[in-house]
Write a protein that holds these residues in place. Structure first.
Motif, mmCIF file in Angstrom:
data_model
loop_
_atom_site.group_PDB
_atom_site.id
_atom_site.type_symbol
_atom_site.label_atom_id
_atom_site.label_comp_id
_atom_site.label_asym_id
_atom_site.label_seq_id
_atom_site.Cartn_x
_atom_site.Cartn_y
_atom_site.Cartn_z
ATOM 1 N N ARG A 116 1.043 -1.293 0.049
ATOM 2 C CA ARG A 116 -0.367 -0.008 -0.119
ATOM 3 C C ARG A 116 0.945 1.109 0.002
ATOM 4 O O ARG A 116 1.834 1.410 0.940
ATOM 5 N N LYS A 117 0.681 2.257 -1.272
ATOM 6 C CA LYS A 117 1.446 3.326 -1.109
ATOM 7 C C LYS A 117 3.011 3.185 -1.181
ATOM 8 O O LYS A 117 3.734 3.895 -0.253
ATOM 9 N N ASP A 130 -0.094 0.197 -5.165
ATOM 10 C CA ASP A 130 -0.792 -0.596 -4.288
ATOM 11 C C ASP A 130 -1.090 -1.960 -4.956
ATOM 12 O O ASP A 130 -1.338 -2.017 -6.443
#
Lengths: 265, 487
Positions: free
Chosen positions: A21-22, A37
């Motif tokens: 994520r990110k 992501d």
């Protein structure tokens, strides 16, 4: 146009093995990966495609923290394996890499015998208690890499004396010998001829039964042949991620379509 | 004509030849460089080669050969040549050479009348004293015969120098003419210059090889001369080294060889682990900034003259060891000079050799092997131990053997740190000495050069040479045997 039968065969929703994520990666001041992501599923082959320098190999190395060995590289964001953050300070990268194995672009057998190459991982992790058990692990790993029949009579000869395709399968045997949960492959066929390539591709399809496999490839045919899910990277961004059949037949993003039809790349 | 003038004239001719040949070639193509086979400068360089190469080769050969030939011809004319032994002839020739030199200098300074130099008799002058005043010491009084020979020597040398000047300049002129004549637009000057460059490079390479052969031959001849005077079996197997300059000495190499090997062993025990660990730290663990500082700093150690290490052994390490192991401490040590003192300091000297070479070798191990091992979950030290050192082993063995060769050949540290006693003992705190140190002391003595006490230095040198040669051959064998091929 593409041989997608294999990919369409069984696309079922599996457990998520690794996710990001990110995710951001910096080399010094230069950002190589931007806001990625992704969810990598278990017991499935995921292909990373994209033009050279798009960050796909960099992102692959995020997944087993191999970027730690590059002093100027910096990783941000949350990367998890079975829900645990692998960049948590309490996580030992050495243990992590035993769970997330890696096969490299060029075959890199150690200057040791074939047997010792395969036994390297099990030895350092203490996976075998005796000679017989180690013999069994070596045989099983070499059989899995479809190399056993070719080398069973010369296990004590140096691994560097094998042909290129055999060396790459030896490296795969070495990686599976530690019983990893995820196997990362960074263009594993780019140094191989078509026959060796097809052997390795068959192997990848078999490995899917036991592991989650992530493969970086420059060959879209290869991605179409071996993977169930495909991620397209461009200029550090993850542009599109979906089922392989869909990516190759009906891409949603313009850039993906341009790339697979050969207009950019 | 002095040699310097000949050389200057030849080079001036070459410079003119360059311009002439270049312009002639250009003129033959009507001033258009595109019409030439080669670039204009190649015609010039061809002329330079033609002028300089043959004439300078003849000059060099003449300078080497002429004195020998003149010496032979003068020696053959010595009045009682048949009655003399070879030693007497060389003594007489040495005096003749010196006297000839003295005559030349004396005439130039005005101390000796030119008639004497040319052939007048000796009456009324004390040549020996005059020469001594000019700074040339003659071995014995000048007899009538010696003066005649010296006068002949001078005359022949002068003739030879004149002939040499004529021959060299004639060759240069011939080369000049030939090159200028050939410089037209179809002449392949570029190819000729290319071949000239090849010959130049081959000659440079053969000078090194020929010099080595010369050194080996001079060692062998003198060693053979030594074994004519002294039994080989005693030299190699006698456990005593006791040279006495009056003769009747025992010259056994064993104590010296033992000292050499013992000190080298201690040096390697110090240098190999420290050097290797340093190399591993620098190449595998240290950051680029630390590495940029640490590597040159360690290499500074390699630039320290060995005599300074010797002083360090004598003034610092020896007394320190004495404080611990000497009479006030454990009591194993009698004096500050010992095998341990020299070995420790020599080990420190060798650290940069081992670390610098090993560092380069470890860095040459492909990164893919490191990645492969780390990706299997190996720690950095497991990777170093099991993969990198194994891949770098041939090179590291080579580095260690190179360090060993240096340890065996080291002299200054031993002279100052290990003492001078030739001794066969296992106690590393006793003074011992090495082959190299004894070569120095035997050759710097005031003894007759033809005596076994001096000639033994060559036998020692040959033995040392054979040992290091065997080590290098062994290193090559190991390197070949374990070499793994990488892309």
């Amino acid at each position: 146009m593409y041989d997608t039968r294999n990919a369409e065969r069984d696309v079922t929703q599996n457990e998520i093995k690794m996710s990001a994520r990110k995710c951001q990666v910096f080399y010094g001041d230069k950002q190589a990966i931007i806001d990625v992501d992704i969810d990598v599923e278990d017991k499935m082959v995921t292909a990373f495609i994209g033009p050279s320098g798009c960050g796909k190999s960099t992102f692959l190395r995020v997944l087993n923290r191999m970027n730690d060995t590059i002093p100027i590289a910096r990783v941000e964001g949350a990367i998890t394996l079975d829900g645990e953050d692998i960049y948590d300070p309490r996580v030992d990268p050495v243990q992590l890499r035993a769970r997330v194995g890696m096969v490299f672009q060029k075959p890199n057998p150690f200057p040791k015998s074939i047997y010792d190459n395969v036994a390297y991982g099990p030895r350092i992790h203490g996976l075998a208690t005796g000679k017989a058990e180690m013999d069994a692990i070596v045989e099983k790993s070499l059989r899995r890499a479809a190399l056993w029949d070719e080398v069973k009579d010369r296990l004590q000869e140096p691994g560097t004396g094998l042909s290129g395709g055999q060396q790459q399968r030896l490296c795969i045997a070495r990686a599976v010998a530690t019983e990893p949960e995820v196997l990362l492959m960074d263009e594993p066929c780019s140094a191989l001829d078509p026959i060796a390539t097809s052997q390795v591709e068959e192997l990848i399809d078999e490995l899917r039964e036991s592991y989650s496999v992530v493969i970086v490839t420059h060959s879209m045919q290869q991605a179409a042949r071996v993977s169930q899910k495909t991620a397209f990277f461009h200029l550090g961004y993850l542009v599109e991620y979906g089922e392989t059949g869909q990516i190759f037949t009906n891409p949603r993003d313009e850039r993906t379509e341009s790339y697979i039809s050969g207009r950019i790349g | 004509m002095p040699v310097l003038w000949i050389v200057l004239i030849v080079f001036a001719a070459a410079a003119i030849g360059y311009a002439v040949a270049r312009n002639r070639a250009l003129a033959s193509a009507g001033g258009n460089a595109r019409g030439l086979h080669s670039l204009p400068s190649y015609y010039g360089w061809n002329a330079v080669l033609m002028v300089v190469a043959p004439s300078m080769l003849v000059l060099a050969a003449w300078l080497i050969v002429a004195p020998v030939v003149i010496g032979w011809s003068v020696a053959a004319d010595l009045p009682n040549r048949d009655a003399m032994r070879s030693g007497d002839v060389s003594l007489a020739m040495s005096d003749i050479g010196k006297l000839a030199q003295c005559l030349t200098v004396g005439v130039r300074e005005g101390a000796i009348p030119p008639e004497v130099a040319r052939g007048a008799s000796l009456e009324g002058t004390d040549i020996r004293e005059t020469c001594a005043d000019l700074g040339i010491a003659l071995g014995s009084d000048v007899t009538r015969e010696t003066l005649t020979s010296a006068q002949a020597y001078r005359a022949k040398t002068a003739t030879s120098a004149l002939a040499m000047g004529i021959a060299v300049l004639a060759l240069a002129a011939l080369g000049f003419g030939y090159a200028a004549m050939r410089s037209n637009k179809d002449f392949r000057a570029r190819n000729v210059v290319e071949r000239g460059v090849l010959v130049l490079l081959v000659m440079a390479a053969s000078i090194a090889i020929l010099t080595t052969i010369g050194i080996v031959l001079s060692l062998i001849f003198n060693t053979v001369a030594f074994f004519r005077l002294y039994p080989a079996a005693e030299f190699f197997f006698s456990p005593t080294w006791n040279p006495s300059f009056g003769g009747g000495s025992t010259l056994g190499i064993l104590p010296l060889l033992w000292g050499t090997l013992y000190i080298s062993l201690i040096a390697l025990v110090v240098a190999v682990p420290i050097g290797l660990f340093t190399a591993i730290y620098l190449s595998e663990y240290a950051g680029p900034r630390l590495r940029a500082v640490a590597k040159p700093a360690i290499e500074v150690l390699a630039g320290i003259p060995t005599i300074v290490y010797g002083l360090f052994a004598l003034l610092t390490v020896g007394p320190m060891l004495m404080a611990v192991f000497g009479r006030d401490g454990i009591g194993w040590m009698q004096e500050a000079s010992s095998v341990m003192t020299a070995g420790l300091v020599m080990g420190i000297m060798l650290i940069p050799f081992v670390s610098s070479l090993s560092d380069d070798i470890i860095n040459a191990v492909p990164q893919s092997l490191r990645d492969g091992s780390l990706a299997l979950g190996a720690t950095p030290s497991e990777t170093v131990r099991q993969v990198i050192l194994r891949a770098a082993l041939p090179g590291i063995v080579g580095a260690i053997l190179l360090a060993a060769s240096r340890a065996i050949g080291e002299t200054m540290i031993v002279v100052l740190g290990a003492g001078a006693a030739a001794r066969l003992s296992l106690n590393p705190f006793e003074a011992m000495t090495t082959v190299t140190a004894k070569i120095v002391s035997q050759l710097t003595g005031d003894d007759d050069f033809a005596s076994p006490e001096v000639l033994v230095a060559f036998a020692l040198g040959t033995t040392l040479f054979v040992i290091t040669l065997c080590m290098n051959v062994g290193a090559l064998y190991i390197v070949r045997k374990y070499r793994e091929q990488y892309e």
